[in-house]
Write a protein that holds these residues in place. Structure first.
Motif, PDB file in Angstrom:
ATOM      1  N   PHE A   1       4.151  -3.542  -7.140  1.00  0.00           N
ATOM      2  CA  PHE A   1       2.962  -2.711  -7.319  1.00  0.00           C
ATOM      3  C   PHE A   1       2.802  -1.820  -6.084  1.00  0.00           C
ATOM      4  O   PHE A   1       2.000  -2.105  -5.196  1.00  0.00           O
ATOM      5  CB  PHE A   1       1.716  -3.579  -7.517  1.00  0.00           C
ATOM      6  CG  PHE A   1       1.576  -4.166  -8.888  1.00  0.00           C
ATOM      7  CD1 PHE A   1       0.727  -3.592  -9.821  1.00  0.00           C
ATOM      8  CD2 PHE A   1       2.309  -5.282  -9.259  1.00  0.00           C
ATOM      9  CE1 PHE A   1       0.601  -4.127 -11.096  1.00  0.00           C
ATOM     10  CE2 PHE A   1       2.200  -5.823 -10.527  1.00  0.00           C
ATOM     11  CZ  PHE A   1       1.345  -5.244 -11.458  1.00  0.00           C
ATOM     12  N   PRO A   2       3.592  -0.739  -6.005  1.00  0.00           N
ATOM     13  CA  PRO A   2       3.446   0.175  -4.867  1.00  0.00           C
ATOM     14  C   PRO A   2       2.087   0.878  -4.898  1.00  0.00           C
ATOM     15  O   PRO A   2       1.473   1.033  -5.963  1.00  0.00           O
ATOM     16  CB  PRO A   2       4.578   1.182  -5.069  1.00  0.00           C
ATOM     17  CG  PRO A   2       5.477   0.584  -6.118  1.00  0.00           C
ATOM     18  CD  PRO A   2       4.614  -0.308  -6.945  1.00  0.00           C
TER      19      PRO A   2
ATOM     20  N   SER B   1      -5.252   0.772  -7.657  1.00  0.00           N
ATOM     21  CA  SER B   1      -4.174   1.722  -7.405  1.00  0.00           C
ATOM     22  C   SER B   1      -4.689   2.905  -6.594  1.00  0.00           C
ATOM     23  O   SER B   1      -5.897   3.047  -6.357  1.00  0.00           O
ATOM     24  CB  SER B   1      -3.596   2.212  -8.730  1.00  0.00           C
ATOM     25  OG  SER B   1      -4.560   3.017  -9.405  1.00  0.00           O
ATOM     26  N   ALA B   2      -3.763   3.770  -6.180  1.00  0.00           N
ATOM     27  CA  ALA B   2      -4.139   4.951  -5.397  1.00  0.00           C
ATOM     28  C   ALA B   2      -5.049   5.874  -6.191  1.00  0.00           C
ATOM     29  O   ALA B   2      -5.880   6.597  -5.616  1.00  0.00           O
ATOM     30  CB  ALA B   2      -2.881   5.696  -4.953  1.00  0.00           C
TER      31      ALA B   2
ATOM     32  N   LYS C   1      -8.229  -0.109 -11.564  1.00  0.00           N
ATOM     33  CA  LYS C   1      -8.272  -1.521 -11.187  1.00  0.00           C
ATOM     34  C   LYS C   1      -7.485  -2.363 -12.187  1.00  0.00           C
ATOM     35  O   LYS C   1      -7.435  -2.057 -13.381  1.00  0.00           O
ATOM     36  CB  LYS C   1      -9.716  -2.015 -11.106  1.00  0.00           C
ATOM     37  CG  LYS C   1     -10.523  -1.372  -9.986  1.00  0.00           C
ATOM     38  CD  LYS C   1     -11.924  -1.941  -9.907  1.00  0.00           C
ATOM     39  CE  LYS C   1     -12.716  -1.267  -8.783  1.00  0.00           C
ATOM     40  NZ  LYS C   1     -14.106  -1.774  -8.689  1.00  0.00           N
ATOM     41  N   LYS C   2      -6.903  -3.448 -11.658  1.00  0.00           N
ATOM     42  CA  LYS C   2      -6.088  -4.335 -12.479  1.00  0.00           C
ATOM     43  C   LYS C   2      -6.309  -5.768 -12.006  1.00  0.00           C
ATOM     44  O   LYS C   2      -6.435  -6.010 -10.800  1.00  0.00           O
ATOM     45  CB  LYS C   2      -4.616  -3.943 -12.344  1.00  0.00           C
ATOM     46  CG  LYS C   2      -3.684  -4.600 -13.346  1.00  0.00           C
ATOM     47  CD  LYS C   2      -2.258  -4.161 -13.106  1.00  0.00           C
ATOM     48  CE  LYS C   2      -2.056  -2.681 -13.309  1.00  0.00           C
ATOM     49  NZ  LYS C   2      -1.925  -2.336 -14.736  1.00  0.00           N
ATOM     50  N   ILE C   3      -6.377  -6.722 -12.933  1.00  0.00           N
ATOM     51  CA  ILE C   3      -6.547  -8.132 -12.595  1.00  0.00           C
ATOM     52  C   ILE C   3      -5.258  -8.891 -12.913  1.00  0.00           C
ATOM     53  O   ILE C   3      -4.748  -8.798 -14.031  1.00  0.00           O
ATOM     54  CB  ILE C   3      -7.736  -8.750 -13.357  1.00  0.00           C
ATOM     55  CG1 ILE C   3      -9.040  -8.039 -12.960  1.00  0.00           C
ATOM     56  CG2 ILE C   3      -7.850 -10.245 -13.046  1.00  0.00           C
ATOM     57  CD1 ILE C   3     -10.257  -8.526 -13.712  1.00  0.00           C
TER      58      ILE C   3
ATOM     59  N   ARG D   1       0.803  -1.226   0.000  1.00  0.00           N
ATOM     60  CA  ARG D   1       0.000   0.000   0.000  1.00  0.00           C
ATOM     61  C   ARG D   1       0.836   1.277   0.000  1.00  0.00           C
ATOM     62  O   ARG D   1       0.394   2.308  -0.491  1.00  0.00           O
ATOM     63  CB  ARG D   1      -0.918   0.025   1.219  1.00  0.00           C
ATOM     64  CG  ARG D   1      -1.995  -1.045   1.220  1.00  0.00           C
ATOM     65  CD  ARG D   1      -2.846  -0.947   2.466  1.00  0.00           C
ATOM     66  NE  ARG D   1      -2.038  -1.095   3.687  1.00  0.00           N
ATOM     67  CZ  ARG D   1      -2.505  -0.893   4.909  1.00  0.00           C
ATOM     68  NH1 ARG D   1      -3.754  -0.498   5.077  1.00  0.00           N
ATOM     69  NH2 ARG D   1      -1.724  -1.056   5.956  1.00  0.00           N
ATOM     70  N   ARG D   2       2.021   1.225   0.568  1.00  0.00           N
ATOM     71  CA  ARG D   2       2.796   2.453   0.765  1.00  0.00           C
ATOM     72  C   ARG D   2       3.596   2.846  -0.479  1.00  0.00           C
ATOM     73  O   ARG D   2       3.857   2.043  -1.363  1.00  0.00           O
ATOM     74  CB  ARG D   2       3.761   2.280   1.940  1.00  0.00           C
ATOM     75  CG  ARG D   2       3.071   2.019   3.257  1.00  0.00           C
ATOM     76  CD  ARG D   2       4.106   1.865   4.350  1.00  0.00           C
ATOM     77  NE  ARG D   2       3.500   1.487   5.632  1.00  0.00           N
ATOM     78  CZ  ARG D   2       4.186   1.227   6.733  1.00  0.00           C
ATOM     79  NH1 ARG D   2       5.518   1.296   6.707  1.00  0.00           N
ATOM     80  NH2 ARG D   2       3.576   0.911   7.841  1.00  0.00           N
ATOM     81  N   ARG D   3       4.022   4.115  -0.484  1.00  0.00           N
ATOM     82  CA  ARG D   3       4.969   4.577  -1.484  1.00  0.00           C
ATOM     83  C   ARG D   3       6.343   4.024  -1.142  1.00  0.00           C
ATOM     84  O   ARG D   3       6.658   3.817   0.026  1.00  0.00           O
ATOM     85  CB  ARG D   3       5.035   6.112  -1.500  1.00  0.00           C
ATOM     86  CG  ARG D   3       3.743   6.799  -1.898  1.00  0.00           C
ATOM     87  CD  ARG D   3       3.947   8.308  -1.882  1.00  0.00           C
ATOM     88  NE  ARG D   3       2.744   9.025  -2.277  1.00  0.00           N
ATOM     89  CZ  ARG D   3       2.641  10.351  -2.353  1.00  0.00           C
ATOM     90  NH1 ARG D   3       3.698  11.093  -2.030  1.00  0.00           N
ATOM     91  NH2 ARG D   3       1.521  10.915  -2.723  1.00  0.00           N
TER      92      ARG D   3
END
Length: 541
Positions: free
Chosen positions: A412-413, A430-431, A435-437, A366-368
């Protein structure tokens, strides 16, 4: 179930009773192992202290309660001149008998608990500045300070260290993992163990802890294969004149029914559970304690994403499960990558494990990568090259840089997992909301772990800094007095180690010091009351 057979009833702690019967000057015929439906009477033994958890926290507390006392060594000079002056003022006293608040005043360190910082600087002076100074303390066994106690653990002494993945180095130096009175380096040398670096394997540490209990003579206080099912208060009624009825114990359920109708006072703790016998059967028991110390650590419950599909069998939450699958060759010939979720050291271990076994990795967190709170930012590159290798890949092999997601590693940050699908696909977001599968061979969710205090009322939610929320070592540790480690919201309940935010072994030892001092003071006051003719108050048989 009723266990009337004497041998069965005493299977858990029979020898222990004899020991305490001698120690407390009583003739005890049997352990307080009772039928599950029966409330205890005063004739049963009440132990001064029950310690739940036999990892380094529980071991260190047992060491101090067994009468071991730290004194300033005659030749020692602490590098902190102000602290050294304070230590010189009471050189004749053990640290346990000194004012911990006074000694710890003004000290700074990597723990928010002042006694933890104090004890750490006495055992490892200026360690955070890269120095390897010897401890300024020496230890004496003073048996008259012994406080009867029992340490209950699920496995052998050492706790979760026996179940950690063995292929990875510990984050801390071996010296920082050691317990008082036994040098890890000297122990390793005596065992002819080849310690190639200052950092060691978890199985080395687990073996050291198990040996420590034996060499320090603590075995009589430890019981293995013990599972706690409940820890609850006992209550007593008070009559109109304020006197307590000695033979009327009231359970918590009874208390809730009678709330507001009678005046009740808190009494001792009731600890229930079972011991797993060699044949796999469970032998139930019930103990009574004046004080309970929680030393369970945080490895009980892996953190969960709480998303759809997380319970599918191909979604793992354990590094050891993943390591076992790798060892069995379950990923040979798999085209799809392993999906690893998390940005801590355990997730990094999983990345290294997969990478070193030529298993492609998709790493989601989740983080940068520039987030200053990432653990990698706190680790010197020279000492932790393998973790900085992972961090370098996290930064340079992002999905935005490398479009080929089937290469050895892709990060994938700033992505969250929305769900897992039965066809072994994962939906990420993503932030920015895109969306990505992704398709994967197995998912590994490693986002930390939390203590499981199910055996306490409301699962312990009432004793944290934030009431009515689960206990976590970072966000919501148990709220304690900083010098006694007694829970501020529950008298005679103590906590130490990760439960109060001290995740490193070098700092959890301060909790043992604080608790030992608190109990020693109370024991002294209790003896003075008894000698003066006062029975010592209500609730202690």
């Amino acid at each position: 179930r009723t266990y009337s057979d004497t041998e069965t009833e005493g299977q858990l702690l029979n020898s222990f009773v004899q020991y305490f019967g001698d120690s407390l000057g009583r003739k005890i015929k049997r352990m307080p192992l009772i039928e599950e439906t029966v409330l205890p009477g005063d004739s049963l033994l009440t132990l001064p202290v029950v310690i739940i958890g036999n990892g380094p926290s529980g071991i260190c507390l047992s060491y101090l309660l067994s009468g071991y006392r730290p004194y300033l060594s005659p030749e020692a000079i602490h590098p902190n001149p102000i602290l050294h002056t304070k230590l010189e003022e009471a050189r004749h006293l053990s640290i346990v008998d000194q004012d911990l608040e006074y000694l710890s005043e003004g000290l700074e360190g990597r723990s928010s608990n002042p006694v933890a910082v104090l004890f750490d600087t006495l055992l490892h002076p200026d360690a955070d500045f890269g120095y390897d100074y010897p401890p300024v303390l020496h230890w004496k066994l003073e048996q008259h300070h012994y406080i009867p106690h029992i340490v209950l653990g699920k496995g052998p002494p050492g706790g979760a260290w026996h179940s950690m993945e063995g292929s990875m180095l510990t984050i801390s130096f071996g010296d920082w993992m050691e317990l008082p009175g036994l040098s890890f380096k000297e122990w390793a040398a005596s065992k002819r163990r080849n310690i190639k670096s200052d950092r060691v394997m978890p199985e080395e540490i687990a073996c050291y802890y198990k040996h420590y209990v034996k060499v320090m003579g603590l075995q009589k206080n430890f019981r293995d294969n013990v599972y706690i099912t409940s820890v609850s208060r006992l209550y007593r009624e008070k009559d109109d004149e304020g006197r307590s009825h000695q033979n009327e114990d009231i359970s918590t359920q009874h208390l809730e029914m009678e709330d507001g109708q009678k005046s009740l006072i808190k009494r001792n703790w009731e600890v229930r559970g079972y011991q797993r016998a060699t044949d796999g059967s469970h032998v139930p028991f019930c103990l009574f304690a004046e004080n309970v110390a929680l030393a369970t650590g945080t490895f009980d419950s892996p953190g969960r994403l709480q998303v759809e599909g997380e319970d599918f069998p191909f979604v793992l939450h354990s590094m050891s499960d993943f390591g076992a699958a790798v060892s069995k060759g379950k990923f040979r010939g798999k085209a799809d990558p392993v999906l690893i979720v998390g940005a801590g050291l355990t997730a990094a271990d999983a990345v290294l494990c997969a990478y070193n076994n030529n298993i492609p990795v998709v790493h989601v967190f989740r983080r940068r990568v520039t987030d200053t709170s990432l653990i990698f930012k706190q680790l010197p590159k020279k000492l932790y090259p393998e973790y900085h290798k992972v961090y370098h890949m996290m930064c340079t092999q992002s999905h935005t840089v490398d479009s080929n997601q089937h290469s050895a590693y892709t990060s994938f940050p700033e992505h969250n997992v929305l769900s897992f699908k039965p066809e072994m696909k994962c939906v990420l977001q993503s932030a920015s909301g895109l969306k990505k599968i992704l398709k994967f061979s197995v998912a590994l969710v490693l986002i930390g772990s939390h203590p499981n205090l199910f055996f306490l009322k409301d699962q312990g939610h009432s004793i944290g800094h934030h009431s009515n929320q689960p206990i976590t070592c970072k966000g919501n540790p148990i709220e304690i007095d900083p010098y006694t480690y007694e829970c501020t919201k529950e008298a005679n309940l103590f906590a130490l180690g990760p439960l109060v935010g001290d995740n490193f072994v070098r700092f959890l030892k301060g909790g043992a010091l604080g608790i030992a001092r608190c109990l020693a003071i109370r024991q002294k006051k209790k003896h003075e009351l008894i000698e003066s003719g006062d029975g010592g108050g209500d609730g202690v048989p």
